[in-house]
Design an enzyme around this catalytic site. Sequence first.
Site, short mmCIF file in Angstrom:
data_model
loop_
_atom_site.label_atom_id
_atom_site.label_comp_id
_atom_site.label_asym_id
_atom_site.label_seq_id
_atom_site.Cartn_x
_atom_site.Cartn_y
_atom_site.Cartn_z
N LYS A 1 0.80 -1.22 0.00
CA LYS A 1 0.00 0.00 0.00
C LYS A 1 0.83 1.27 0.00
O LYS A 1 0.32 2.35 -0.30
CB LYS A 1 -0.98 0.01 1.19
N LYS B 1 -4.47 -10.00 -6.43
CA LYS B 1 -5.79 -10.31 -5.86
C LYS B 1 -6.83 -9.28 -6.29
O LYS B 1 -6.51 -8.11 -6.52
CB LYS B 1 -5.71 -10.44 -4.34
N LYS C 1 -11.56 -4.38 -3.80
CA LYS C 1 -12.59 -3.37 -4.03
C LYS C 1 -11.98 -2.00 -4.26
O LYS C 1 -12.65 -1.11 -4.75
CB LYS C 1 -13.61 -3.34 -2.89
P1 ADP Z 1 -10.34 -5.39 0.07
O1 ADP Z 1 -8.91 -5.83 0.04
O2 ADP Z 1 -11.14 -5.87 -1.11
O3 ADP Z 1 -10.49 -3.91 0.34
P2 ADP Z 1 -10.89 -6.00 2.90
O4 ADP Z 1 -9.48 -5.65 3.26
O5 ADP Z 1 -11.98 -5.14 3.42
O6 ADP Z 1 -11.02 -6.13 1.31
O7 ADP Z 1 -11.15 -7.48 3.32
C1 ADP Z 1 -12.41 -8.01 3.70
C2 ADP Z 1 -12.35 -9.52 3.71
O8 ADP Z 1 -12.34 -10.01 2.37
C3 ADP Z 1 -11.09 -10.08 4.36
O9 ADP Z 1 -11.43 -11.27 5.06
C4 ADP Z 1 -10.20 -10.40 3.22
O10 ADP Z 1 -9.28 -11.41 3.51
C5 ADP Z 1 -11.22 -10.87 2.18
N1 ADP Z 1 -10.75 -10.66 0.81
C6 ADP Z 1 -10.38 -9.48 0.25
N2 ADP Z 1 -10.04 -9.64 -1.03
C7 ADP Z 1 -10.18 -10.98 -1.29
C8 ADP Z 1 -9.98 -11.78 -2.46
N3 ADP Z 1 -9.57 -11.24 -3.60
N4 ADP Z 1 -10.23 -13.10 -2.39
C9 ADP Z 1 -10.67 -13.65 -1.24
N5 ADP Z 1 -10.88 -12.96 -0.10
C10 ADP Z 1 -10.65 -11.64 -0.11
NA NA Z 2 -7.51 -6.21 2.37
#
Ligand code: ADP
Ligand code: NA
Length: 324
Positions: free
Chosen positions: A111, A192, A195
């Site tokens: 990040k 990965k 969002k």
């Molecule tokens: P992001 O990285 O999309 O902003 P968050 O950090 O809010 O998401 O993570 C919310 C949940 O979703 C966590 O448990 C995280 O491990 C899971 N998660 C985020 N991205 C993925 C992905 N690409 N595949 C599977 N699980 C994910």
């Molecule tokens: Na995350």
Amino acid sequence: MKTIFSGIQPSGTLTIGNYLGAMKHFVDLQDENNCYFCIVDEHAITVPQDRLKLRENIRSLAALYLASGIDSDKSTLFIQSEVSAHTQLGWMMQSISYIGELERMTQFKDKTNGKEAVSSSLLTYPPLMAADILLYSTDIVPVGDDQKQHLELTRNLAQRFNNKFNDIFTIPEVSIPEVGARIMSLQEPTKKMSKSDVNVKASIFMLDDEKKIEKKIKSAVTDSEGIVTFDKENKPGISNLLTIHAICTGQSIKQLVERYDGKGYGEFKQDTADAVIKTLKPIQDRYYQLVESQELDDILDKGAEKANFAATKMLVKAKKAMGL
Ligand code: ADP
Ligand code: NA
């Protein structure tokens, strides 16, 4: 009965990565466990957020939790910033964390990579996450693969606190799904799906309509081999679509590989799109009923009250242990 805690950041509309890797499992856990599901808005502000957009994302995330099947009679659904024990214990956790170990977190490195202005809270995000989890004497934290390292740090901090002060924290276990723990970007399938990805074609959002889902899956990056097989290393795009397809239909990857033997990517992608649409449609319908409702506010109020009650008890113990 085990205690479960997990959080999602209101930093944009959830992707099917968040759903398949995390939220879907939350729903399965709530019947047999004491579950806390949190909208971690204080984590979201570690990177700049537009004020109005953040408010909207918090509400939208709450509605998505419920629309996905989180039942407020069984689980505690709440907003992190409405339970001030999180930042208070978070500060205490920072005080027993070392800068070196925080700088080693891969998410921090990712990040901050190439950025000039980096907030200090981006560095201290993991001790806050540790506080989130430890406040509820959590036994199990269901998360996607990307959170494994943060969970390991949480366990270390809990142990460190218990050894140094008083044995008050439960050491949590991480639970990562066997399939779907890392849904990949549709455009760069070695990265990965997130969002907060700026390339909107890379992610399927939980509120995308049928046309968008179809278009995104059809233009997903694959390879020129034309064979539907699972090989993460050499065929990350097709392997990712196989994973998504498998979870959405409840079939195994092996079954799918047999089914698409001798068939082209066109048919496979169309069926994958149909499977995603079928999975998301009922969630979207419930979402639009909930998002503007008063019921949503009431559920969040009730959740904050329940979470505050539990969290304050642990905070008092932690303060006492540290001499505050
Ligand atoms: P992001 O990285 O999309 O902003 P968050 O950090 O809010 O998401 O993570 C919310 C949940 O979703 C966590 O448990 C995280 O491990 C899971 N998660 C985020 N991205 C993925 C992905 N690409 N595949 C599977 N699980 C994910
Ligand atoms: Na995350």
